[in-house]
Each structure stands twice: as structure tokens, then as C-alpha cells.
Design an enzyme around this catalytic site. Sequence first.
Site, PDB file in Angstrom:
ATOM      1  CB  THR A  73      -0.938   0.003   1.227  1.00  0.00           C
ATOM      2  OG1 THR A  73      -1.796  -1.136   1.139  1.00  0.00           O
ATOM      3  CG2 THR A  73      -1.786   1.267   1.276  1.00  0.00           C
ATOM      4  CD  GLN A 195      -2.447 -11.337  -4.633  1.00  0.00           C
ATOM      5  OE1 GLN A 195      -2.215 -12.549  -4.586  1.00  0.00           O
ATOM      6  NE2 GLN A 195      -3.031 -10.695  -3.638  1.00  0.00           N
ATOM      7  CB  SER A 215       3.107  -7.019  -0.111  1.00  0.00           C
ATOM      8  OG  SER A 215       2.640  -7.217   1.212  1.00  0.00           O
ATOM      9  CB  CYS A 343      -9.343  -4.323   0.464  1.00  0.00           C
ATOM     10  SG  CYS A 343      -7.771  -5.137   0.224  1.00  0.00           S
TER      11      CYS A 343
HETATM   12  C1  LIG Z   1      -2.461  -7.118  -0.731  1.00  0.00           C
HETATM   13  C2  LIG Z   1      -2.241  -6.242  -1.913  1.00  0.00           C
HETATM   14  C3  LIG Z   1      -1.790  -4.923  -1.767  1.00  0.00           C
HETATM   15  C4  LIG Z   1      -1.571  -4.299  -0.414  1.00  0.00           C
HETATM   16  O1  LIG Z   1      -0.412  -4.810   0.178  1.00  0.00           O
HETATM   17  P1  LIG Z   1      -0.135  -4.542   1.742  1.00  0.00           P
HETATM   18  O2  LIG Z   1       1.287  -4.997   1.921  1.00  0.00           O
HETATM   19  O3  LIG Z   1      -1.119  -5.359   2.482  1.00  0.00           O
HETATM   20  O4  LIG Z   1      -0.283  -3.073   1.980  1.00  0.00           O
HETATM   21  C5  LIG Z   1      -1.583  -4.185  -2.906  1.00  0.00           C
HETATM   22  N1  LIG Z   1      -1.801  -4.705  -4.130  1.00  0.00           N
HETATM   23  C6  LIG Z   1      -2.237  -5.961  -4.312  1.00  0.00           C
HETATM   24  C7  LIG Z   1      -2.446  -6.479  -5.685  1.00  0.00           C
HETATM   25  C8  LIG Z   1      -2.481  -6.771  -3.210  1.00  0.00           C
HETATM   26  O5  LIG Z   1      -2.921  -8.015  -3.396  1.00  0.00           O
END
Ligand SMILES: *Cc1c(COP(=O)(O)O)cnc(C)c1O
Length: 402
Positions: A73, A195, A215, A343
Site C-alpha cells: 500500500t 500477487q 509485499s 479489502c
Molecule cells: C495485498 C495487496 C496490496 C496491499 O499490500 P499490503 O502490503 O497489504 O499493503 C496491494 N496490491 C495488491 C495487488 C495486493 O494483493
Amino acid sequence: MRTKIYFDHSATTPVDPEVLKAMMPYLKDKFGNASSAHSFGQEAMKGVDSAREAIANFLGCEPKELIFTSGATESDNIVIQGVIKATKEKFPERKLHIITSAIEHPAILEPCREMEKAGVLVTYLPVTEKGLVRVGDVEKAITDDTVSISIMYVNNEVGTIQPIAEIGGIVKAVKDGRQKAGNKLPLIFHTDAVQAVNYCNCQVNELGIDLMSISGHKIYGPKGIGALYVRGGTLIKSIQLGGHQERGIRAGTLNTIGIIGLGKAVELVNRKQSSSAELRRIKELRDKLVEGVLKTIPESQVNGDLEKRVPSNTHFSFLNAEGESILLMLDLEGIAVSTGSACASGSLAPSHVLLAMGVPKEVAHGSLRVTLGRFTKEKDIYKFLKILPPIIKKLREMSPIK
Ligand SMILES: *Cc1c(COP(=O)(O)O)cnc(C)c1O
């Protein structure tokens, strides 16, 4: 005790035991601030450096091109806001334009809306009914004012793999053209690869990427840690003011524990997950699950492209059965799934991704995302296939619409 089944790996993954083991010393004796000059600091920085190297190796970049953040994020926010901030300062006279897609994560879409309020033009590209961005649409959308393009690598709801390398090729051609035409505005290509890391080629030079978000907690690492790849020379600024850590792009004391965990998580993906045997294993389990569901449950469908998709993801719609109800009834049986993205759950609005794909609202409401992972076993699939059909049948019998 009944063992639970976790089928929500796109929301988060369990921490791999090897990751936990690597992190432990940094929770205890190796507690130093990596910016300190003394031996405690040096010890912490040594760990940070080797994590940085492991990730750089995976992305095919220089270690110094990696910025550690609190998660994707934050990485996405630095991309959308930090590029505009730096470009506005350098080219105050120019109109600025961002290109993104309608199916991005809110961590991209929300900052884009904020940029619109500040006078930036944003194009939200549509997708095909299979959930794919068309390369031709990206090409057509680029203007002389376009400063950044942000297209996610893999969609977090339907798992579709976007044509990142092809878009990278187009961006490179436009950059070359700009140079010849004397247009000094940068053109920066970003992908949210959160992802994708587990399953796709993430070599930034092969993809033609300038910025990439990843992430920790989506790849069997801890929560609250992420990274942003920033190609050397990219025009970008910090959006958070403070110390001069991370090339001045991200102020704040380094999260040593998280960084060690992220480094180990990436190393494990490199070693185990990206092996073709593990990819095949997950794909076979997923295909078995899909086949079983479609065979035993009438009026069911899979959303999103079947081929251009990560092996861990499947996404169903069941007519006249509400997604939230299916989720709750599966949870009572110890099986964790999602109705879309973590989310978006909590709101009953249909997913923006499915709507962009043209899935009718009444079909979107009966959606279920099932995502497998590193520790999924074949017996989990059989249990799911035994438990789901009677749940759908029961919900349909209760449904007022028939
Ligand atoms: C989970 C996710 C995020 C957010 O990542 P965080 O580390 O939880 O802030 C952003 N983009 C995608 C595609 C995600 O799946």
C-alpha cells in the site's frame, strides 16, 4: 480438534517456518538500529544488506535500487503520489497524465483519485470480459503528457496475469520517440507485482519495468513490510518527510525484522515456489477443485481467463447463492475463503473488478474466491468438494429469487 483449511492465500499467507527462524535473532539480540554507526547498528545493517541482495537477485536489479516500505500500500502510494510530486516540481508548466486500469488494487485507485482532485488527468483502462488489459488500449492512451503508467501484474481477485512485458516494450518505444522529439517529460512504467512474485517472472529488465511494488505477507513473509524497486535515475520523491533513509525516498527507521523476513521469503520463492514441480502441484490441485465444482454444482461458472492466470487462484460465481452466506457457512465447517478481496469484504457492493469485466451484478453477488498455497494438501481439495455442494443447494432452497 478438527483441522482448519485455509483457502485465502491472496488475502495473506502464513509465515513460512524458515522465515520465522531467520527473523528470531533480530527480535532478540540483534536489535540495533541499522542506521547506527556502532557494532549493534552494523550487525543490523549486515542483515538488511543481505536481504536486499537476495531480493535484488530475484528481481535482477542492483541492491541500491530497492526501497523498503511498510507494505505494498505504501509502495503504491509512493509511486502514484511521489512521481507526480517530483514531476510537478521539475515541470511546473506541464499538464500531467497517469494511465492505470479499472481493476487495480485500491492502493493504486485511491491515490489516483486524489491526484485527479489535484488536477492530474487519469485514464482508467477497461478490461476484457476475461479480466485482461488490452495492450493496444495502453498504446492508444499514451499522450505527450503521460508521466506514469501503472498496471498490476496479477489481479488479486480473479488471478489474471496482465501482459506486462508487452506493455514494457511499448513504453520503451515511446520513451525513445520522446527523446528524438525533444519531449523531456519522463514516462515511468510501474507494476504492482504483489500477487505475481510467487508464480511469475519478476526480472525487471526483461519486463521493462521502472518501478515495482511487492509485499511480504503475500509471499509467506511477515505483515507490515514491503519493497519498491526504483530504477536508477527515475524521477520520484518521498511523500513522507523525515530522515534520509532509503535514498531519501522513504524516511523512517528500517524495519529490520520485517526486512530480514521479506528477504528470506523471497529467497524461498526463488528456491522452492518458482520450481516447475511446485507450480504444477498447485495447478493440478486447483484444476481438480475447479473440475469438481463445475461438475457437481449446476449454474456455476469460473470468472477470469482460464489460461492467463496464476495456478493458485480460482474464482466462482453461483447463481442465486449469496457469496457472503457461502463464506460464513464454509467458515462454520472450518474452511476459509473470500468473496472477492479482503479489502472489499465488509461492504456488500459488488467488486469493481467483476463489474469492470462486465459480470452482471446478480452474478457478481454469488462470487467466491478460492486461493491455494504452499501448504495446501490434496485432501483439502476433497474435503472442500464434499462440503460446498450441499451448502449451495441449501442456500438456493432458501433464496427468494428462483
Ligand atoms: C495485498 C495487496 C496490496 C496491499 O499490500 P499490503 O502490503 O497489504 O499493503 C496491494 N496490491 C495488491 C495487488 C495486493 O494483493
